[in-house]
Design a protein around this motif. Structure first.
Motif, PDB file in Angstrom:
ATOM      1  N   VAL A 115       0.848  -1.189   0.000  1.00 16.52           N
ATOM      2  CA  VAL A 115       0.000   0.000   0.000  1.00 16.52           C
ATOM      3  C   VAL A 115       0.884   1.239   0.000  1.00 16.52           C
ATOM      4  CG1 VAL A 115      -1.765   1.281   1.282  1.00 16.52           C
ATOM      5  CG2 VAL A 115      -1.788  -1.220   1.305  1.00 16.52           C
ATOM      6  N   ILE A 116       0.520   2.217  -0.844  1.00 13.49           N
ATOM      7  CA  ILE A 116       1.153   3.535  -0.787  1.00 13.49           C
ATOM      8  C   ILE A 116       0.082   4.516  -0.345  1.00 13.49           C
ATOM      9  CG2 ILE A 116       2.097   5.462  -2.107  1.00 13.49           C
ATOM     10  CD1 ILE A 116       3.648   3.614  -3.757  1.00 13.49           C
ATOM     11  N   ASN A 117       0.356   5.214   0.756  1.00 12.55           N
ATOM     12  CA  ASN A 117      -0.570   6.226   1.246  1.00 12.55           C
ATOM     13  C   ASN A 117      -0.068   7.583   0.792  1.00 12.55           C
ATOM     14  OD1 ASN A 117      -1.274   8.381   3.490  1.00 12.55           O
ATOM     15  ND2 ASN A 117      -2.888   6.830   3.443  1.00 12.55           N
ATOM     16  N   VAL A 118      -0.950   8.341   0.142  1.00 15.63           N
ATOM     17  CA  VAL A 118      -0.623   9.699  -0.308  1.00 15.63           C
ATOM     18  C   VAL A 118      -1.398  10.662   0.577  1.00 15.63           C
ATOM     19  CG1 VAL A 118      -0.645  11.321  -2.224  1.00 15.63           C
ATOM     20  CG2 VAL A 118      -0.322   8.883  -2.674  1.00 15.63           C
ATOM     21  N   SER A 119      -0.673  11.561   1.231  1.00 13.33           N
ATOM     22  CA  SER A 119      -1.306  12.552   2.099  1.00 13.33           C
ATOM     23  C   SER A 119      -0.519  13.854   2.003  1.00 13.33           C
ATOM     24  CB  SER A 119      -1.347  12.050   3.542  1.00 13.33           C
ATOM     25  OG  SER A 119      -0.032  11.837   4.010  1.00 13.33           O
ATOM     26  N   ARG A 120      -1.039  14.888   2.629  1.00 18.37           N
ATOM     27  CA  ARG A 120      -0.331  16.173   2.667  1.00 18.37           C
ATOM     28  C   ARG A 120       0.429  16.269   3.984  1.00 18.37           C
ATOM     29  NH1 ARG A 120      -0.597  18.942  -1.826  1.00 18.37           N
ATOM     30  NH2 ARG A 120      -2.516  18.752  -2.997  1.00 18.37           N
ATOM     31  N   GLY A 121       1.692  16.630   3.899  1.00 22.38           N
ATOM     32  CA  GLY A 121       2.511  16.814   5.093  1.00 22.38           C
ATOM     33  C   GLY A 121       2.212  18.147   5.748  1.00 22.38           C
ATOM     34  N   LYS A 122       2.916  18.445   6.838  1.00 21.54           N
ATOM     35  CA  LYS A 122       2.711  19.704   7.562  1.00 21.54           C
ATOM     36  C   LYS A 122       3.023  20.926   6.708  1.00 21.54           C
ATOM     37  CE  LYS A 122       3.647  17.611  12.014  1.00 21.54           C
ATOM     38  NZ  LYS A 122       4.576  17.497  13.128  1.00 21.54           N
ATOM     39  N   ASN A 123       3.931  20.744   5.743  1.00 21.52           N
ATOM     40  CA  ASN A 123       4.307  21.861   4.864  1.00 21.52           C
ATOM     41  C   ASN A 123       3.368  21.987   3.661  1.00 21.52           C
ATOM     42  OD1 ASN A 123       5.042  19.629   3.407  1.00 21.52           O
ATOM     43  ND2 ASN A 123       7.212  20.171   3.243  1.00 21.52           N
ATOM     44  N   LYS A 125       3.027  19.852   1.227  1.00 23.40           N
ATOM     45  CA  LYS A 125       3.472  19.054   0.082  1.00 23.40           C
ATOM     46  C   LYS A 125       2.971  17.619   0.219  1.00 23.40           C
ATOM     47  CE  LYS A 125       7.278  20.191  -2.039  1.00 23.40           C
ATOM     48  NZ  LYS A 125       8.663  20.074  -2.430  1.00 23.40           N
ATOM     49  N   LEU A 126       2.854  16.943  -0.915  1.00 24.41           N
ATOM     50  CA  LEU A 126       2.414  15.556  -0.903  1.00 24.41           C
ATOM     51  C   LEU A 126       3.478  14.655  -0.275  1.00 24.41           C
ATOM     52  CD1 LEU A 126       0.726  15.252  -4.403  1.00 24.41           C
ATOM     53  CD2 LEU A 126      -0.396  15.343  -2.187  1.00 24.41           C
ATOM     54  N   LYS A 127       3.021  13.690   0.514  1.00 24.21           N
ATOM     55  CA  LYS A 127       3.895  12.756   1.199  1.00 24.21           C
ATOM     56  C   LYS A 127       3.479  11.348   0.780  1.00 24.21           C
ATOM     57  CE  LYS A 127       5.004  11.418   5.937  1.00 24.21           C
ATOM     58  NZ  LYS A 127       4.696  11.701   7.346  1.00 24.21           N
ATOM     59  N   TYR A 128       4.452  10.491   0.446  1.00 25.44           N
ATOM     60  CA  TYR A 128       4.202   9.134  -0.048  1.00 25.44           C
ATOM     61  C   TYR A 128       4.803   8.141   0.938  1.00 25.44           C
ATOM     62  CZ  TYR A 128       3.409  11.821  -4.286  1.00 25.44           C
ATOM     63  OH  TYR A 128       2.948  12.737  -5.191  1.00 25.44           O
ATOM     64  N   VAL A 129       3.957   7.290   1.540  1.00 28.68           N
ATOM     65  CA  VAL A 129       4.424   6.331   2.540  1.00 28.68           C
ATOM     66  C   VAL A 129       4.056   4.926   2.070  1.00 28.68           C
ATOM     67  CG1 VAL A 129       4.282   5.614   4.942  1.00 28.68           C
ATOM     68  CG2 VAL A 129       4.111   8.038   4.372  1.00 28.68           C
ATOM     69  N   LEU A 130       5.062   4.054   1.987  1.00 25.64           N
ATOM     70  CA  LEU A 130       4.885   2.673   1.523  1.00 25.64           C
ATOM     71  C   LEU A 130       4.887   1.720   2.706  1.00 25.64           C
ATOM     72  CD1 LEU A 130       4.937   0.599  -0.907  1.00 25.64           C
ATOM     73  CD2 LEU A 130       7.419   0.608  -0.634  1.00 25.64           C
ATOM     74  N   ARG A 131       3.987   0.731   2.673  1.00 23.33           N
ATOM     75  CA  ARG A 131       3.986  -0.347   3.665  1.00 23.33           C
ATOM     76  C   ARG A 131       3.630  -1.653   2.967  1.00 23.33           C
ATOM     77  NH1 ARG A 131      -1.017   2.286   4.770  1.00 23.33           N
ATOM     78  NH2 ARG A 131      -2.767   0.825   4.831  1.00 23.33           N
ATOM     79  N   ASP A 132       4.079  -2.764   3.542  1.00 21.68           N
ATOM     80  CA  ASP A 132       3.789  -4.079   2.979  1.00 21.68           C
ATOM     81  C   ASP A 132       2.339  -4.440   3.267  1.00 21.68           C
ATOM     82  OD1 ASP A 132       4.769  -6.373   1.576  1.00 21.68           O
ATOM     83  OD2 ASP A 132       4.739  -7.486   3.457  1.00 21.68           O
ATOM     84  N   GLY A 133       1.764  -5.357   2.474  1.00 20.29           N
ATOM     85  CA  GLY A 133       0.341  -5.702   2.460  1.00 20.29           C
ATOM     86  C   GLY A 133      -0.299  -6.328   3.661  1.00 20.29           C
ATOM     87  N   PRO A 134       0.121  -7.301   4.390  1.00 25.20           N
ATOM     88  CA  PRO A 134       1.354  -8.077   4.286  1.00 25.20           C
ATOM     89  C   PRO A 134       1.304  -9.046   3.108  1.00 25.20           C
ATOM     90  CG  PRO A 134      -0.015  -9.009   5.992  1.00 25.20           C
ATOM     91  CD  PRO A 134      -0.744  -7.812   5.449  1.00 25.20           C
ATOM     92  N   SER A 135       2.449  -9.259   2.508  1.00 29.39           N
ATOM     93  CA  SER A 135       2.543 -10.137   1.343  1.00 29.39           C
ATOM     94  C   SER A 135       3.350 -11.376   1.700  1.00 29.39           C
ATOM     95  CB  SER A 135       3.217  -9.394   0.189  1.00 29.39           C
ATOM     96  OG  SER A 135       4.539  -9.055   0.548  1.00 29.39           O
ATOM     97  N   ASN A 136       3.292 -12.368   0.818  1.00 32.40           N
ATOM     98  CA  ASN A 136       4.044 -13.607   1.048  1.00 32.40           C
ATOM     99  C   ASN A 136       5.529 -13.453   0.751  1.00 32.40           C
ATOM    100  OD1 ASN A 136       1.804 -15.156   1.844  1.00 32.40           O
ATOM    101  ND2 ASN A 136       1.226 -15.462  -0.289  1.00 32.40           N
ATOM    102  N   THR A 137       5.874 -12.587  -0.224  1.00 35.28           N
ATOM    103  CA  THR A 137       7.273 -12.468  -0.640  1.00 35.28           C
ATOM    104  C   THR A 137       7.929 -11.168  -0.190  1.00 35.28           C
ATOM    105  OG1 THR A 137       6.568 -11.584  -2.776  1.00 35.28           O
ATOM    106  CG2 THR A 137       6.992 -13.954  -2.653  1.00 35.28           C
ATOM    107  N   GLY A 138       7.190 -10.267   0.408  1.00 32.45           N
ATOM    108  CA  GLY A 138       7.762  -9.037   0.942  1.00 32.45           C
ATOM    109  C   GLY A 138       7.833  -7.904  -0.068  1.00 32.45           C
TER     110      GLY A 138
END
Length: 177
Positions: A115-123, A125-138
């Motif tokens: 999952v990539i979460n797109v949000s606005r930071g304190k400044n 600007k757009l902020k992109y944060v990646l996290r695992d699904g969790p998935s089987n292979t990472g």
């Protein structure tokens, strides 16, 4: 007339689609690079996940950047548009809940891989944060696997890997540089 794009060099090839029936397979050879590739006539069951001409020139307020899925033995190059909030990435399969489906035969990409979460930071600007699904292979960023519950902030041009598929983040700001 219909246009198809060469998966190797992005050159357009024009042909008359009225001469062919739905479901018919066609094979093309790119006059620019010589790459041979095939298409099947008919309507795609996927929503329009690829941008048309130049994704960098089509950035709009609603658009939050894109993911460039790099061509490999399992699939062709794809461009997937990002939106605000959670963008779930995974292998396309009918009925899956993935918001950014990758058309691939790569068995190491889960239907809901990361999952990539797109949000606005304190400044602002757009902020992109990646996290695992969790998935089987990472999910790998800079050849390091993301741990359980680990999140990684991505910048424009960041490369991450799911299964045998490499993806590059193109932020909405990248066209301004």
């Amino acid at each position: 007339m219909k246009r198809v794009r060469c998966p190797k060099c992005d050159q357009f090839i024009t042909f008359d689609e009225t001469r062919y029936e739905a479901g018919q397979s066609l094979v093309f050879e790119c006059p620019n690079c010589g790459k041979q590739f095939g298409i099947r006539m008919g309507v795609s069951h996927l929503r329009n996940t690829q941008k048309e001409e130049n994704p960098e020139e089509e950035m709009t307020e609603a658009n939050c950047g894109s993911l460039l899925v790099i061509e490999n033995v399992f699939h062709y190059k794809q461009v997937l548009p990002l939106r605000m909030g959670d963008n779930t990435i995974g292998r396309y399969m009918k009925g899956s809940k993935t918001t950014l489906p990758i058309e691939t035969n790569d068995p190491s990409v889960d239907m809901l891989h990361c999952v990539i979460n797109v949000s606005r930071g304190k400044n602002g600007k757009l902020k992109y944060v990646l996290r695992d699904g969790p998935s089987n292979t990472g999910t790998f960023v800079d050849n390091e696997i993301l741990g359980d519950r680990e999140r990684r902030v991505l910048e424009d041009g960041s490369l991450f890997t799911i299964g045998a598929t490499s993806i590059i983040l193109r932020t909405a700001d990248s066209s301004e540089d």
